[in-house]
Design an enzyme around this catalytic site. Structure first.
Site, short mmCIF file in Angstrom:
data_model
loop_
_atom_site.label_atom_id
_atom_site.label_comp_id
_atom_site.label_asym_id
_atom_site.label_seq_id
_atom_site.Cartn_x
_atom_site.Cartn_y
_atom_site.Cartn_z
N PHE A 77 13.10 11.29 18.11
CA PHE A 77 12.13 12.11 19.01
C PHE A 77 11.30 11.58 19.96
CE2 PHE A 77 8.30 14.89 18.32
CZ PHE A 77 8.75 16.24 18.57
N ASP A 99 11.27 8.32 9.76
CA ASP A 99 10.82 9.48 9.96
C ASP A 99 11.53 10.76 9.23
OD1 ASP A 99 9.77 12.08 10.72
OD2 ASP A 99 9.31 10.97 12.84
N TYR A 150 4.96 21.08 8.47
CA TYR A 150 5.08 22.35 9.13
C TYR A 150 6.27 22.95 9.47
CZ TYR A 150 4.42 19.58 13.55
OH TYR A 150 4.75 18.55 14.59
N LYS A 151 7.47 22.07 9.16
CA LYS A 151 8.67 22.44 9.57
C LYS A 151 9.33 23.08 8.34
CE LYS A 151 8.94 19.34 13.29
NZ LYS A 151 9.31 18.08 13.84
N ARG A 184 19.03 25.83 20.06
CA ARG A 184 18.62 25.13 18.30
C ARG A 184 18.54 26.13 17.50
NH1 ARG A 184 14.65 20.63 17.10
NH2 ARG A 184 13.25 22.52 17.36
C1 LIG Z 1 8.28 17.35 14.61
C2 LIG Z 1 8.45 15.75 14.57
C3 LIG Z 1 7.19 15.21 14.96
C4 LIG Z 1 6.02 15.74 14.87
O1 LIG Z 1 4.91 14.90 15.41
P1 LIG Z 1 3.43 15.71 15.22
O2 LIG Z 1 2.61 14.31 15.31
O3 LIG Z 1 3.12 16.35 14.10
O4 LIG Z 1 3.23 16.32 16.58
C5 LIG Z 1 7.29 13.82 14.79
N1 LIG Z 1 8.66 13.31 15.01
C6 LIG Z 1 9.89 13.83 14.50
C7 LIG Z 1 10.87 13.24 14.18
C8 LIG Z 1 9.68 15.29 14.47
O5 LIG Z 1 10.82 15.83 14.29
#
Ligand SMILES: *Cc1c(COP(=O)(O)O)cnc(C)c1O
Length: 425
Positions: free
Chosen positions: A131, A210, A235-236, A385
């Site tokens: 990400f 992560d 939040y996912k 997606r």
């Molecule tokens: C959704 C996601 C994030 C989100 O990071 P925020 O700090 O909450 O914006 C980070 N890393 C990965 C791999 C994600 O999928």
């Protein structure tokens, strides 16, 4: 090859729903428009039905009535209390998980903690599927440390998977940290985290995962895999609500040696002694920084109850069934209109979202969201997606969504939409 376990037709999708062991959980979510097919629970999960009531109680009873006393009535312990709930979803024993800050901020704290534990080593290994925010945080850490370190990215020539050899060829005696997303945000590729962690340790490196796209849909065993550090989003698939605080995990054996780079009062040994010198808190709590977002934590707490009640094994079983079914529909219905699958076919290599490529991906996603009642998302340059959230996504919805996607292309509806991107895709 189409998977012959599946038959064509909406009726067949209904038979899959009838046999779904988690079907009752959909009623636990607030779904004001059942015609809207929501396939973006991997970006922002739906709210549970209980959450509005919980937030009202938090405002009217706890905040309005308890006022400052609320801190001793349960708010102060909320980051560690929720950490213990998350621990059940990630295979962690007590005292190792906290819910606090954002994923990006937690990643920053744990990356710097990890690099300080390997002062003689100068390489962080990650991959090209990670990400971007994670890569930015890593780059920022390297800048902060005076560019003494180097970020090595394992390539992904197909944009879908990373080969073990391509990753492990970067891991050697110079590697301080292997930092990866357990499930890749774009393709849904799922690492064998146990094996990668073992290989990192064999080279003397630390492993930081992560879990943002795996927590709540993929079984995770942080203790058993001997993972050093982990972060993840709530939040996912955990449905904590927009901006819900993230979690972090620090393996027990590292807790007395590892330090947060943010020495805030909530991470101090005794915040309310107001000592002038910082002494780190006793365990993982030293990774707290400032005042936690209590209203968001309480909202998340009710959402977590639903996932924990359902259980990760049934959730994973349904996730596999949903993704298998959708892949079959892609092969039989969408490939003929120009889509290709951009997610792994191998079950054990995939999380809970499926990505499709189409040269008109962006305009198709706009038409789907605007006039066809299918809400997925778009990831550059051509990825549509589709996130499948086992607690509320139905097989019938997948049949209908694929039918609408096919019509969108057959009837060239996307032609009415501009290719210029909206700010959030
Ligand atoms: C959704 C996601 C994030 C989100 O990071 P925020 O700090 O909450 O914006 C980070 N890393 C990965 C791999 C994600 O999928």
């Amino acid at each position: 090859m189409p998977n012959r376990r599946f038959e064509p037709g909406r009726e067949f999708s209904e038979s899959l729903d009838a046999a779904d062991e988690l079907r009752a959980f959909r009623t636990r979510f607030a779904i004001p428009d059942p015609q809207l097919i929501y396939l973006d629970g991997n970006s922002l999960g739906r709210p549970t039905r209980d959450v509005a009531n919980r937030l009202r109680l938090a405002a009217e009873d706890e905040w309005a009535r308890d006022l400052i006393r609320g801190w001793n009535a349960g708010w102060f312990r909320a980051p560690s209390r929720l950490g213990e709930s998350i621990a059940r979803l990630v295979g962690a024993g007590p005292g190792q998980v906290l819910v606090t800050d954002s994923t990006s901020v937690n990643l920053f704290k744990l990356t710097l903690a990890a690099l300080a534990l390997r002062p003689e080593r100068t390489v962080i290994v990650s991959d090209a599927l990670n990400f971007p925010s994670d890569l930015y945080v890593l780059q920022g850490c390297l800048e902060l440390l005076g560019r003494r370190h180097h970020l090595a990215l394992a390539p992904s020539p197909n944009g879908i998977t990373v080969e073990d050899d391509d990753l492990l060829s970067h891991v050697d005696h110079r590697t301080a940290l292997v930092c990866l997303s357990h499930v890749a945000f774009k393709s849904g590729f799922l690492y064998d985290a146990a094996s990668v962690t073992r290989r990192a340790h064999e080279a003397g490196a630390l492993a930081l995962w992560d879990l943002s796209h795996s927590v709540g849909v993929v079984p995770i065993e942080l203790d058993r895999w001997e993972v050093d550090f982990a972060v993840g989003c709530t939040y996912k698939y955990l449905n904590g609500g927009p901006g819900a605080p993230a979690f972090l995990y620090v393996r027990r054996e590292l807790q007395e040696k590892a330090f947060s780079p943010i020495w805030g009062w909530f991470g101090q040994r005794n915040p309310f002694a107001f000592e002038l010198e910082y002494t780190p808190g006793p365990g993982v709590e030293r990774f707290l920084a400032g005042t936690p977002p209590i209203l968001s934590l309480l909202a998340l707490e009710t959402a977590l109850e639903v996932a924990i009640e359902a259980g990760i094994e049934p959730i994973r079983r349904k996730s596999i069934a949903l993704t298998d079914y959708l892949i079959d529909l892609v092969d039989t219905v969408l490939e003929p209109v120009g889509f290709t699958l951009a997610s792994p076919r191998e079950t054990k290599r995939r999380g809970s979202h499926i990505t499709l490529r189409h040269p008109e991906g962006y305009r198709i996603s706009r038409a789907l969201a605007t006039e066809m009642g299918v809400l997925g998302d778009f990831r550059e340059p051509d990825n549509l997606r589709l996130g499948l959230s086992p607690l509320y996504t139905t097989f019938g919805e997948l049949w209908d969504a694929v039918d609408r996607i096919r019509r969108c292309v057959d009837e060239a509806r996307y032609l009415r939409y501009p290719a210029e991107r909206l700010p959030v895709t």
